[in-house]
Design a protein around this motif. Structure first.
Motif, PDB file in Angstrom:
ATOM      1  N   ARG A  14       0.834  -1.211   0.000  1.00 28.30           N
ATOM      2  CA  ARG A  14       0.000   0.000   0.000  1.00 28.30           C
ATOM      3  C   ARG A  14       0.869   1.261   0.000  1.00 28.30           C
ATOM      4  O   ARG A  14       0.483   2.268  -0.589  1.00 28.30           O
ATOM      5  CB  ARG A  14      -0.909   0.008   1.222  1.00 28.30           C
ATOM      6  CG  ARG A  14      -2.048  -0.955   1.101  1.00 28.30           C
ATOM      7  CD  ARG A  14      -2.993  -0.820   2.265  1.00 28.30           C
ATOM      8  NE  ARG A  14      -4.058  -1.804   2.157  1.00 28.30           N
ATOM      9  CZ  ARG A  14      -4.834  -2.162   3.147  1.00 28.30           C
ATOM     10  NH1 ARG A  14      -4.662  -1.631   4.349  1.00 28.30           N
ATOM     11  NH2 ARG A  14      -5.770  -3.062   2.978  1.00 28.30           N
ATOM     12  N   GLU A  15       2.026   1.194   0.688  1.00 31.87           N
ATOM     13  CA  GLU A  15       2.885   2.376   0.803  1.00 31.87           C
ATOM     14  C   GLU A  15       3.754   2.597  -0.431  1.00 31.87           C
ATOM     15  O   GLU A  15       3.857   3.715  -0.916  1.00 31.87           O
ATOM     16  CB  GLU A  15       3.789   2.260   2.042  1.00 31.87           C
ATOM     17  CG  GLU A  15       3.059   2.411   3.350  1.00 31.87           C
ATOM     18  CD  GLU A  15       2.535   3.821   3.573  1.00 31.87           C
ATOM     19  OE1 GLU A  15       3.240   4.779   3.198  1.00 31.87           O
ATOM     20  OE2 GLU A  15       1.418   3.937   4.102  1.00 31.87           O
ATOM     21  N   ILE A  16       4.405   1.520  -0.919  1.00 32.05           N
ATOM     22  CA  ILE A  16       5.386   1.710  -1.987  1.00 32.05           C
ATOM     23  C   ILE A  16       5.007   1.023  -3.294  1.00 32.05           C
ATOM     24  O   ILE A  16       5.708   1.166  -4.281  1.00 32.05           O
ATOM     25  CB  ILE A  16       6.782   1.218  -1.537  1.00 32.05           C
ATOM     26  CG1 ILE A  16       6.778  -0.279  -1.199  1.00 32.05           C
ATOM     27  CG2 ILE A  16       7.293   2.019  -0.376  1.00 32.05           C
ATOM     28  CD1 ILE A  16       8.155  -0.863  -0.903  1.00 32.05           C
ATOM     29  N   GLY A  17       3.967   0.249  -3.310  1.00 29.29           N
ATOM     30  CA  GLY A  17       3.543  -0.444  -4.524  1.00 29.29           C
ATOM     31  C   GLY A  17       3.804  -1.937  -4.414  1.00 29.29           C
ATOM     32  O   GLY A  17       4.702  -2.379  -3.692  1.00 29.29           O
ATOM     33  N   ALA A  18       3.048  -2.715  -5.170  1.00 36.39           N
ATOM     34  CA  ALA A  18       3.111  -4.174  -5.066  1.00 36.39           C
ATOM     35  C   ALA A  18       4.439  -4.727  -5.568  1.00 36.39           C
ATOM     36  O   ALA A  18       5.041  -5.597  -4.929  1.00 36.39           O
ATOM     37  CB  ALA A  18       1.949  -4.803  -5.839  1.00 36.39           C
ATOM     38  N   VAL A  19       4.909  -4.245  -6.722  1.00 41.82           N
ATOM     39  CA  VAL A  19       6.154  -4.771  -7.283  1.00 41.82           C
ATOM     40  C   VAL A  19       7.348  -4.415  -6.387  1.00 41.82           C
ATOM     41  O   VAL A  19       8.204  -5.258  -6.103  1.00 41.82           O
ATOM     42  CB  VAL A  19       6.362  -4.238  -8.714  1.00 41.82           C
ATOM     43  CG1 VAL A  19       7.715  -4.658  -9.253  1.00 41.82           C
ATOM     44  CG2 VAL A  19       5.253  -4.729  -9.629  1.00 41.82           C
ATOM     45  N   GLU A  20       7.383  -3.171  -5.938  1.00 43.02           N
ATOM     46  CA  GLU A  20       8.483  -2.744  -5.081  1.00 43.02           C
ATOM     47  C   GLU A  20       8.478  -3.499  -3.753  1.00 43.02           C
ATOM     48  O   GLU A  20       9.530  -3.879  -3.225  1.00 43.02           O
ATOM     49  CB  GLU A  20       8.418  -1.232  -4.832  1.00 43.02           C
ATOM     50  CG  GLU A  20       8.706  -0.389  -6.059  1.00 43.02           C
ATOM     51  CD  GLU A  20       7.489  -0.216  -6.967  1.00 43.02           C
ATOM     52  OE1 GLU A  20       6.395  -0.695  -6.612  1.00 43.02           O
ATOM     53  OE2 GLU A  20       7.642   0.385  -8.030  1.00 43.02           O
ATOM     54  N   ALA A  21       7.297  -3.722  -3.199  1.00 36.21           N
ATOM     55  CA  ALA A  21       7.193  -4.470  -1.948  1.00 36.21           C
ATOM     56  C   ALA A  21       7.648  -5.918  -2.146  1.00 36.21           C
ATOM     57  O   ALA A  21       8.352  -6.479  -1.298  1.00 36.21           O
ATOM     58  CB  ALA A  21       5.766  -4.431  -1.419  1.00 36.21           C
ATOM     59  N   ALA A  22       7.266  -6.520  -3.275  1.00 32.75           N
ATOM     60  CA  ALA A  22       7.675  -7.897  -3.563  1.00 32.75           C
ATOM     61  C   ALA A  22       9.197  -7.981  -3.695  1.00 32.75           C
ATOM     62  O   ALA A  22       9.828  -8.907  -3.175  1.00 32.75           O
ATOM     63  CB  ALA A  22       6.999  -8.406  -4.824  1.00 32.75           C
ATOM     64  N   LEU A  23       9.811  -7.021  -4.386  1.00 28.09           N
ATOM     65  CA  LEU A  23      11.263  -7.018  -4.534  1.00 28.09           C
ATOM     66  C   LEU A  23      11.960  -6.790  -3.192  1.00 28.09           C
ATOM     67  O   LEU A  23      12.980  -7.427  -2.900  1.00 28.09           O
ATOM     68  CB  LEU A  23      11.689  -5.945  -5.537  1.00 28.09           C
ATOM     69  CG  LEU A  23      11.305  -6.221  -7.000  1.00 28.09           C
ATOM     70  CD1 LEU A  23      11.640  -5.008  -7.858  1.00 28.09           C
ATOM     71  CD2 LEU A  23      12.012  -7.466  -7.505  1.00 28.09           C
ATOM     72  N   ALA A  24      11.412  -5.912  -2.379  1.00 32.03           N
ATOM     73  CA  ALA A  24      12.001  -5.653  -1.062  1.00 32.03           C
ATOM     74  C   ALA A  24      11.919  -6.900  -0.177  1.00 32.03           C
ATOM     75  O   ALA A  24      12.892  -7.261   0.497  1.00 32.03           O
ATOM     76  CB  ALA A  24      11.296  -4.476  -0.388  1.00 32.03           C
ATOM     77  N   PHE A  25      10.786  -7.572  -0.184  1.00 32.86           N
ATOM     78  CA  PHE A  25      10.635  -8.780   0.621  1.00 32.86           C
ATOM     79  C   PHE A  25      11.536  -9.897   0.090  1.00 32.86           C
ATOM     80  O   PHE A  25      12.126 -10.650   0.872  1.00 32.86           O
ATOM     81  CB  PHE A  25       9.172  -9.229   0.654  1.00 32.86           C
ATOM     82  CG  PHE A  25       8.403  -8.644   1.802  1.00 32.86           C
ATOM     83  CD1 PHE A  25       7.999  -9.428   2.865  1.00 32.86           C
ATOM     84  CD2 PHE A  25       8.084  -7.297   1.829  1.00 32.86           C
ATOM     85  CE1 PHE A  25       7.302  -8.898   3.927  1.00 32.86           C
ATOM     86  CE2 PHE A  25       7.385  -6.750   2.870  1.00 32.86           C
ATOM     87  CZ  PHE A  25       6.991  -7.553   3.938  1.00 32.86           C
TER      88      PHE A  25
END
Length: 112
Positions: A14-25
């Motif tokens: 919700r904060e940074i976007g789905a793709v960015e969150a997936a890459l961060a995780f």
């Protein structure tokens, strides 16, 4: 635990976007995997050293017990004096040599 991870992913998405969150995780999980691999390697080496030390100690105890068990057999023969004196003198000479030889690895082997 997995509910917390999913909740964290949803909040990050919700904060940074789905793709960015997936890459961060994904990056975070890779870092955790490398940490666990390193810890496993370190503990495995420590375990191997501990097992080698124990095996060496057990071998010494077994050799001592075997030597002690042979004493009555050696004392029963006429050549027992020579059979017992030669190994005892050799062991004494080795101990004296070891005591008087300077250590090569920097460790102090002196008794005091």
């Amino acid at each position: 635990m997995s509910f917390l991870i999913v909740a964290g992913f949803i909040a990050a998405a919700r904060e940074i976007g789905a793709v960015e969150a997936a890459l961060a995780f994904a990056g975070g999980f890779i870092v955790v995997a490398f940490l666990l691999l390193g810890i496993s390697s370190i503990t495995a080496r420590a375990r191997e050293r501990r097992v080698a030390r124990r095996r060496k100690s057990e071998a010494r105890a077994l050799a001592g017990a075997a030597a002690f068990a042979m004493v009555p057999t050696l004392l029963a023969s006429r050549k027992a004096g020579l059979a017992l004196v030669v190994p005892a003198v050799a062991a004494l000479a080795w101990a004296v040599m070891r005591e008087n030889t300077p250590p090569t690895d920097g460790a102090d082997n002196s008794p005091d």
